[in-house]
Scaffold this motif. Structure first.
Motif, PDB file in Angstrom:
ATOM      1  N   GLY A 152       9.200  96.899 -20.150  1.00  0.00           N
ATOM      2  CA  GLY A 152       9.603  96.764 -18.752  1.00  0.00           C
ATOM      3  C   GLY A 152      10.370  97.969 -18.237  1.00  0.00           C
ATOM      4  N   ARG A 153      10.915  98.821 -19.118  1.00  0.00           N
ATOM      5  CA  ARG A 153      11.656  99.991 -18.679  1.00  0.00           C
ATOM      6  C   ARG A 153      10.789 101.238 -18.571  1.00  0.00           C
ATOM      7  NH1 ARG A 153      17.522  99.912 -21.800  1.00  0.00           N
ATOM      8  NH2 ARG A 153      18.208  97.849 -21.065  1.00  0.00           N
ATOM      9  N   LEU A 154       9.535 101.108 -18.909  1.00  0.00           N
ATOM     10  CA  LEU A 154       8.629 102.251 -18.780  1.00  0.00           C
ATOM     11  C   LEU A 154       8.376 102.550 -17.300  1.00  0.00           C
ATOM     12  CD1 LEU A 154       6.011 101.405 -21.532  1.00  0.00           C
ATOM     13  CD2 LEU A 154       7.779 103.137 -21.641  1.00  0.00           C
ATOM     14  N   PRO A 155       7.983 103.809 -16.952  1.00  0.00           N
ATOM     15  CA  PRO A 155       7.604 104.114 -15.560  1.00  0.00           C
ATOM     16  C   PRO A 155       6.487 103.178 -15.089  1.00  0.00           C
ATOM     17  CG  PRO A 155       7.844 106.135 -16.837  1.00  0.00           C
ATOM     18  CD  PRO A 155       7.961 105.006 -17.816  1.00  0.00           C
ATOM     19  N   SER A 156       6.497 102.909 -13.792  1.00  0.00           N
ATOM     20  CA  SER A 156       5.574 101.900 -13.250  1.00  0.00           C
ATOM     21  C   SER A 156       4.118 102.262 -13.501  1.00  0.00           C
ATOM     22  CB  SER A 156       5.823 101.733 -11.747  1.00  0.00           C
ATOM     23  OG  SER A 156       5.635 102.968 -11.072  1.00  0.00           O
ATOM     24  N   ASP A 157       3.738 103.558 -13.324  1.00  0.00           N
ATOM     25  CA  ASP A 157       2.339 103.948 -13.519  1.00  0.00           C
ATOM     26  C   ASP A 157       1.915 103.759 -14.966  1.00  0.00           C
ATOM     27  OD1 ASP A 157       2.249 104.576 -10.892  1.00  0.00           O
ATOM     28  OD2 ASP A 157       2.380 106.756 -11.158  1.00  0.00           O
ATOM     29  N   LEU A 158       2.771 104.145 -15.904  1.00  0.00           N
ATOM     30  CA  LEU A 158       2.444 103.976 -17.330  1.00  0.00           C
ATOM     31  C   LEU A 158       2.338 102.498 -17.672  1.00  0.00           C
ATOM     32  CD1 LEU A 158       2.050 105.050 -20.174  1.00  0.00           C
ATOM     33  CD2 LEU A 158       4.529 105.233 -20.395  1.00  0.00           C
ATOM     34  N   ARG A 159       3.286 101.708 -17.186  1.00  0.00           N
ATOM     35  CA  ARG A 159       3.257 100.265 -17.475  1.00  0.00           C
ATOM     36  C   ARG A 159       2.001  99.619 -16.892  1.00  0.00           C
ATOM     37  NH1 ARG A 159       7.801  99.444 -15.523  1.00  0.00           N
ATOM     38  NH2 ARG A 159       7.269  98.514 -13.522  1.00  0.00           N
ATOM     39  N   ARG A 160       1.628 100.018 -15.669  1.00  0.00           N
ATOM     40  CA  ARG A 160       0.451  99.426 -15.044  1.00  0.00           C
ATOM     41  C   ARG A 160      -0.834  99.772 -15.807  1.00  0.00           C
ATOM     42  NH1 ARG A 160      -0.641 102.699 -10.251  1.00  0.00           N
ATOM     43  NH2 ARG A 160      -1.600 103.952 -11.885  1.00  0.00           N
ATOM     44  N   ASP A 161      -0.990 101.075 -16.166  1.00  0.00           N
ATOM     45  CA  ASP A 161      -2.225 101.470 -16.850  1.00  0.00           C
ATOM     46  C   ASP A 161      -2.320 100.846 -18.238  1.00  0.00           C
ATOM     47  OD1 ASP A 161      -3.152 102.966 -14.744  1.00  0.00           O
ATOM     48  OD2 ASP A 161      -2.146 104.800 -15.398  1.00  0.00           O
ATOM     49  N   ARG A 163      -1.065  97.951 -19.087  1.00  0.00           N
ATOM     50  CA  ARG A 163      -1.401  96.538 -18.888  1.00  0.00           C
ATOM     51  C   ARG A 163      -2.899  96.383 -18.569  1.00  0.00           C
ATOM     52  NH1 ARG A 163       2.025  95.608 -15.385  1.00  0.00           N
ATOM     53  NH2 ARG A 163       0.747  95.815 -13.518  1.00  0.00           N
ATOM     54  N   LEU A 164      -3.433  97.314 -17.733  1.00  0.00           N
ATOM     55  CA  LEU A 164      -4.866  97.244 -17.414  1.00  0.00           C
ATOM     56  C   LEU A 164      -5.712  97.422 -18.672  1.00  0.00           C
ATOM     57  CD1 LEU A 164      -5.018  99.296 -14.076  1.00  0.00           C
ATOM     58  CD2 LEU A 164      -5.327  96.836 -14.354  1.00  0.00           C
ATOM     59  N   ALA A 165      -5.324  98.412 -19.500  1.00  0.00           N
ATOM     60  CA  ALA A 165      -6.088  98.640 -20.733  1.00  0.00           C
ATOM     61  C   ALA A 165      -6.010  97.431 -21.660  1.00  0.00           C
ATOM     62  CB  ALA A 165      -5.568  99.893 -21.434  1.00  0.00           C
ATOM     63  N   ARG A 166      -4.811  96.851 -21.797  1.00  0.00           N
ATOM     64  CA  ARG A 166      -4.642  95.685 -22.681  1.00  0.00           C
ATOM     65  C   ARG A 166      -5.470  94.501 -22.192  1.00  0.00           C
ATOM     66  NH1 ARG A 166       1.003  93.424 -22.044  1.00  0.00           N
ATOM     67  NH2 ARG A 166      -0.055  92.706 -20.167  1.00  0.00           N
ATOM     68  N   ASP A 167      -5.402  94.238 -20.866  1.00  0.00           N
ATOM     69  CA  ASP A 167      -6.174  93.112 -20.326  1.00  0.00           C
ATOM     70  C   ASP A 167      -7.666  93.337 -20.496  1.00  0.00           C
ATOM     71  OD1 ASP A 167      -3.759  92.083 -19.607  1.00  0.00           O
ATOM     72  OD2 ASP A 167      -3.891  92.647 -17.499  1.00  0.00           O
ATOM     73  N   ARG A 168      -8.086  94.595 -20.297  1.00  0.00           N
ATOM     74  CA  ARG A 168      -9.521  94.874 -20.436  1.00  0.00           C
ATOM     75  C   ARG A 168      -9.987  94.705 -21.879  1.00  0.00           C
ATOM     76  NH1 ARG A 168     -13.525  94.574 -16.825  1.00  0.00           N
ATOM     77  NH2 ARG A 168     -15.318  95.829 -17.456  1.00  0.00           N
ATOM     78  N   ALA A 196     -11.673 100.506 -19.523  1.00  0.00           N
ATOM     79  CA  ALA A 196     -10.633 100.503 -20.549  1.00  0.00           C
ATOM     80  C   ALA A 196     -10.191 101.930 -20.873  1.00  0.00           C
ATOM     81  CB  ALA A 196     -11.148  99.806 -21.804  1.00  0.00           C
ATOM     82  N   VAL A 197     -11.149 102.847 -21.049  1.00  0.00           N
ATOM     83  CA  VAL A 197     -10.804 104.225 -21.396  1.00  0.00           C
ATOM     84  C   VAL A 197     -10.099 104.911 -20.232  1.00  0.00           C
ATOM     85  CG1 VAL A 197     -11.768 106.468 -21.984  1.00  0.00           C
ATOM     86  CG2 VAL A 197     -12.630 104.426 -23.111  1.00  0.00           C
ATOM     87  N   ASP A 198     -10.579 104.683 -18.983  1.00  0.00           N
ATOM     88  CA  ASP A 198      -9.917 105.281 -17.818  1.00  0.00           C
ATOM     89  C   ASP A 198      -8.475 104.823 -17.717  1.00  0.00           C
ATOM     90  OD1 ASP A 198     -12.115 106.688 -17.113  1.00  0.00           O
ATOM     91  OD2 ASP A 198     -12.803 105.322 -15.544  1.00  0.00           O
ATOM     92  N   ALA A 199      -8.211 103.556 -18.035  1.00  0.00           N
ATOM     93  CA  ALA A 199      -6.833 103.062 -17.988  1.00  0.00           C
ATOM     94  C   ALA A 199      -5.981 103.771 -19.044  1.00  0.00           C
ATOM     95  CB  ALA A 199      -6.810 101.548 -18.194  1.00  0.00           C
ATOM     96  N   LEU A 200      -6.519 103.988 -20.247  1.00  0.00           N
ATOM     97  CA  LEU A 200      -5.761 104.680 -21.287  1.00  0.00           C
ATOM     98  C   LEU A 200      -5.536 106.148 -20.936  1.00  0.00           C
ATOM     99  CD1 LEU A 200      -7.425 103.113 -24.454  1.00  0.00           C
ATOM    100  CD2 LEU A 200      -5.067 102.799 -23.711  1.00  0.00           C
TER     101      LEU A 200
END
Length: 945
Positions: A152-161, A163-168, A196-200
């Motif tokens: 939760g303390r990571l930068p928002s863009d890193l946290r979002r990407d 999460r997208l990769a994990r969900d995918r 998935a790769v684009d999110a990573l």
């Protein structure tokens, strides 16, 4: 001794002032001196310094040292704290980068082999199972990395990407199962891995937010560029492995393949610009390997084959591209190692900075202690004398005692003043005591209130995103400003003119701001109206800020303004990037729809750009016409970046601002270079010769050859066929009419085209068609009516535009007509009168209509209002020896007729008359008339078609 004596003396004086019981009042009798001090004592050099200098040295040096030390340690601590809160340490950034790139590599390898296995029906291959296990291990390692950290303390863009990769990737097992069944869908499979790769990759790019070190950021950026290119190459590897294995493209995947090649080229260019000399040389070798003759031939076969079945060895493609991918990943690994190196360097620098801070602190402390000892020794000597005198006054209750002067500084003056004030201290102390008690309470309360308000205001100013500053009535900044404003504009001090603080290096912007603010303070216009005229966008240090001004009024009159500045650089850059991407898509769609028409536009634009380069300051009227024509042509094909750039150049030339003209020219040439680089690989060479003929005309040519017609007759037929069909040209004009009408809120349009089997010379009429864009824009802007206007005029809901081409023995005639508003001849006469032109007859007004600077529009827009378009059309017509006729009545529409006599200028002395053969393709029917609605082109009923 000095301390205790001072306290005792002060207590004695307070007791006397308050009238303590048992303490006698001041006695007026004279008492001998308590001590006798023979002669002047020896003074040290410090004794001759003023007290304020001594105190400044005593307090300033330690404070300054403490400030420097605190700043260095705080800066280092904050930076390290930010990294620690996000990951744990700066070294963990390198570890996270390695783990994410490893996951990407495993997913790419699994995707390629899985696609190849699905195509060859070898889904149980042991190598594929090993790759899947390796992918799962890489994913598990990445998850283990985050298991002990607070994401939760990571930068928002890193946290979002992430999460997208994990969900995918949560659905990876299901995708693998489906890949082993007959229901395998290649496009869906590629889309799953791509997201998935684009999110990573996005998460890797977002790692740059964890550090402000330039070398780390550049290393991450180069690594991300390499990952983007490798990903496109991997997608192509998987796609064509499946396609070649199946010997066909599944539905929808060919277009995906073409788009993939375009993206691959773009990322290859980006990778070339971001790598160093050695890396660039390796990259060149690998890219040459990726495009060697064998691989290029297989790729070209996939692009150009028209057969249903592709005869390419899938295994040969798979193995060759596997080697290319391995070479590319070696470069990617080198770039990853450069990230590790930059992170290690940053960690070493941080440790060195901490060591330096500690050494500096010790040095400052030692210096402060030494200097403090020297100054204290000088001060305590004089203070001790005063303390002894004060104690003697207390003990003897005798205010006639005098203290000895031991220094020539302020303490010496204090000694004299002390001796002079002893006689009246009792009465004064009593009065001051009463005032002091009351005043201290009031000051303490007021100070507490002000301190609370200042702390609250400072908290607000330090946490708002906008830059806030107050402007006084004289245009100078007042007091405090927000932290965002100080960081963006260099922390200007109070009293600085706000225009100078905003634009210190731009005299034009400063003058505009000053004049606008003076008008606001003059109170001649409503405050909101006056402030709204100030600039709303400011460029400073390559950053863009939006500006807003809120009036501060007192009793309805302006007292100043609140300046609100917001950094919109990223927002505007994002919008520009999105607009350019949409434009590239439109270019691709237009090329697919009408390649020859788009090539013609490129060739015409190139000629216009060259004309502008030769006369960049538009000293000749022809250059202004070229700029206006280029803007019209770009708008017609919906290349908004080029249209916007030419519009800005027109505006800058009108304002005659050299710097603005220079910037506008640079923007125009950059927009043209982007367009050429984007379109050329797809559209081809715009200078190549093109011939468009129908199936019926081609059959006629074969028949003539087969029947043995004379060479002269066949030559005349070929000459005729080399000309452009008028109907093809009209359909392009119809498309431009509809697109422009939609943008101006006039969507209901019916277009009638009468071609009469006419073919048009290509090269001679090229400049005329280029400038004919101005006619199209004028028809839409001035002629066509909105649905409401047509309803009020009793007309049908649809606007009607007619295009006609005819030819006889003497001339070629092209006409365009509409049933709209018609020409406002009164407005034309008024403009002609203002320009000093003749305006008495209709012929005078027609001539004025085609004169530079004449327009019936009050304010120039992207579509009309410059008054140079129609003059450019007339110049193109007269250059071919032609003439223009205008028929127009207000409310009934306008007809423009362009007549070109058959001349050497038009055809080089040879008119393409229909050759003398036994039959004419249109000899058995009437002229064809076409009417178009939004979606189709169809002949009129009864036209003989």
């Amino acid at each position: 001794m000095g301390g205790s004596g001072s306290a005792a003396g002060a207590a004695a004086m307070r007791c006397k002032a308050s009238g303590c019981p048992g303490t006698p009042l001041h006695r007026s009798r004279s008492v001998p001196l308590l001590h006798a001090f023979p002669g002047e004592p020896r003074m040290w050099p410090f004794d001759r310094l003023k007290v304020r200098v001594k105190l400044a040295l005593l307090a300033g040096v330690p404070v300054f040292g403490a400030f420097v030390l605190s700043a260095l340690i705080a800066r280092d601590a904050l930076r390290r704290a930010e990294t620690a809160e996000a990951l744990g340490s700066i070294e963990d950034l390198a570890q996270l980068t390695s783990r994410m790139t490893d996951v990407v590599h495993r997913l790419q390898s699994e995707r390629a082999l899985s696609a190849y296995a699905a195509a060859t029906e070898r889904t149980d291959d042991v190598a594929l199972q090993d790759l899947e296990r390796a992918t799962d291990e890489a994913l598990h390692a990445l998850g283990e990395f985050f298991s002990g950290r607070d994401a939760g303390r990571l930068p928002s863009d890193l946290r979002r990407d992430l999460r997208l990769a994990r969900d995918r990737l949560a659905g990876l097992a299901d995708v693998r199962k489906k890949a082993r069944t007959p229901d395998f869908d290649l496009e869906e499979y590629l889309e799953f891995h791509a997201k998935a790769v684009d999110a990573l990759i996005g998460a890797t790019a977002a790692l740059g937010q964890l550090s402000d070190d330039g070398e780390i950021l550049r290393s991450i950026w180069r690594l991300v560029a390499a990952m983007q290119y490798v990903e496109r190459t991997s997608r192509e590897h998987a796609l064509l492995s499946y396609v070649f294995g199946r010997s066909e493209f599944p539905p929808g995947t060919f277009r995906y393949f073409v788009t993939l090649l375009t993206e691959q080229q773009a990322y290859a260019d980006s990778l070339r610009t971001s790598t160093g000399a050695e890396e660039f040389e390796r990259l060149q070798k690998i890219l040459k390997l990726a495009s060697d003759a064998d691989v290029a031939e297989m790729r070209r076969t996939a692009l150009e084959t028209t057969e249903d079945a592709l005869s390419v060895d899938a295994q040969r493609w798979f193995e060759s591209q596997r080697g290319t991918m391995a070479a590319l990943r070696s470069i990617q690994n080198d770039l990853l190692r450069s990230v590790h190196s930059a992170v290690s360097r940053k960690a070493s620098e941080t440790r060195a900075a901490v060591s330096f801070s500690i050494a500096l602190a010790l040095g400052v402390l030692a210096s402060s202690m030494l200097l403090g000892w020297l100054i204290t020794k000088s001060l305590t000597r004089s203070v001790r004398v005063l303390a002894d005198a004060a104690r003697a006054v207390h003990e003897n209750e005798n205010f006639s005692i005098r203290a000895q002067k031991t220094s020539a500084d302020e303490l010496g003056l204090l000694t004299e003043a002390f001796n002079g004030m002893l006689a009246g201290i009792e009465e004064r102390d009593r009065e001051l005591r009463a005032h002091r008690e009351n005043l201290e309470a009031l000051v303490e309360e007021r100070t507490r209130e002000l301190s609370e308000r200042n702390e609250q205001m400072r908290l607000v100013l330090d946490n708002v995103d906008e830059g806030l500053a107050m402007i006084g009535p004289d245009g100078q900044l007042l007091g405090e400003c927000s932290r965002a404003f100080a960081e963006g504009f260099g922390g200007p001090r109070a009293g600085t003119p706000f225009a100078e603080a905003l634009a210190p290096n731009d005299a034009t912007v400063r003058a505009t701001l000053d004049l606008g603010y003076e008008q606001f303070m003059a109170d001649t216009l409503p405050a909101e109206v006056a402030l709204d005229q100030l600039p709303k966008l400011l460029v400073r240090n390559e950053r863009q800020y939006s500006l807003a001004f809120k009036p501060v009024l007192r009793q309805g009159r302006p007292e100043g303004a609140l300046l609100i500045a917001r950094d919109v650089t990223a927002e505007l850059a994002s919008r520009k990037a999105e607009a350019l991407q949409r434009e590239r898509i439109r270019i691709f769609e237009r090329i697919m729809r009408d390649r020859f028409g788009f090539l013609e536009f490129l060739e015409e634009s190139r000629a216009l750009i060259e004309q502008i380069r030769q006369d960049p300051l538009a000293e000749r009227p022809e250059t202004l016409r070229a700029i206006h024509t280029l803007k019209g042509n770009a708008g017609m094909v919906d290349i908004q970046s080029l249209a916007e750039a030419t519009h800005c150049l027109e505006q800058a030339l009108l304002e005659k601002e050299p710097r603005a003209v220079e910037r506008a020219l640079a923007s125009l040439f950059a927009a043209w270079d982007r367009l050429r680089e984007s379109a050329a690989p797809i559209a081809g060479d715009p200078s190549e010769e093109r011939v468009e003929i129908s199936r019926e005309e081609l059959d006629l040519l074969f028949t003539a050859v087969r029947e043995g017609k004379s060479h002269a007759a066949i030559g005349r037929l070929v000459l005729w066929l080399k000309q452009e069909p008028a109907l093809v040209r009209f359909r392009r004009l119809e498309e431009q009419l509809r697109a422009l009408a939609r943008r101006q809120g006039k969507p209901d349009l019916r277009v009638t085209m009468e071609a009469e089997g006419v073919r048009l010379p290509v090269r001679p009429l090229q400049k005329f068609w280029s400038n004919f864009t101005h006619v199209i824009r004028n028809v839409v802007a001035h002629g066509l009516e909105t649905p409401g206007e047509r309803a009020r005029a009793g007309k049908s809901a649809e606007n009607h535009v007619e295009l006609r081409a005819s030819s006889d023995e003497t001339a070629l005639t092209i006409e365009i007509a509409d049933d709209g508003r018609g020409i406002d001849w009164n407005a034309v006469a008024r403009r002609a009168r203002e320009r000093g032109l003749r305006h008495e007859t209709r012929a005078d007004l027609v001539r004025a209509l085609f004169t530079d600077g004449i327009s019936t529009v009050e304010v120039a827009t992207h579509t009309a209002g410059r008054g140079v378009g129609m003059s450019a059309v007339l110049q193109a017509v007269t250059a071919l020896g032609g003439d223009v006729a205008v028929e127009s009545e207000p409310g009934k529409g306008t007809r423009l007729r362009f007549v070109f006599p058959w001349s050497d200028a038009l055809l080089g002395g040879e008119r393409p008359a229909w050759p003398d053969l036994d039959r004419h393709p249109d000899s058995h029917r009437k002229p064809r008339v076409f009417t178009t609605d939004r979606d189709s082109v169809k002949p009129h009923a009864g036209d003989g078609s």
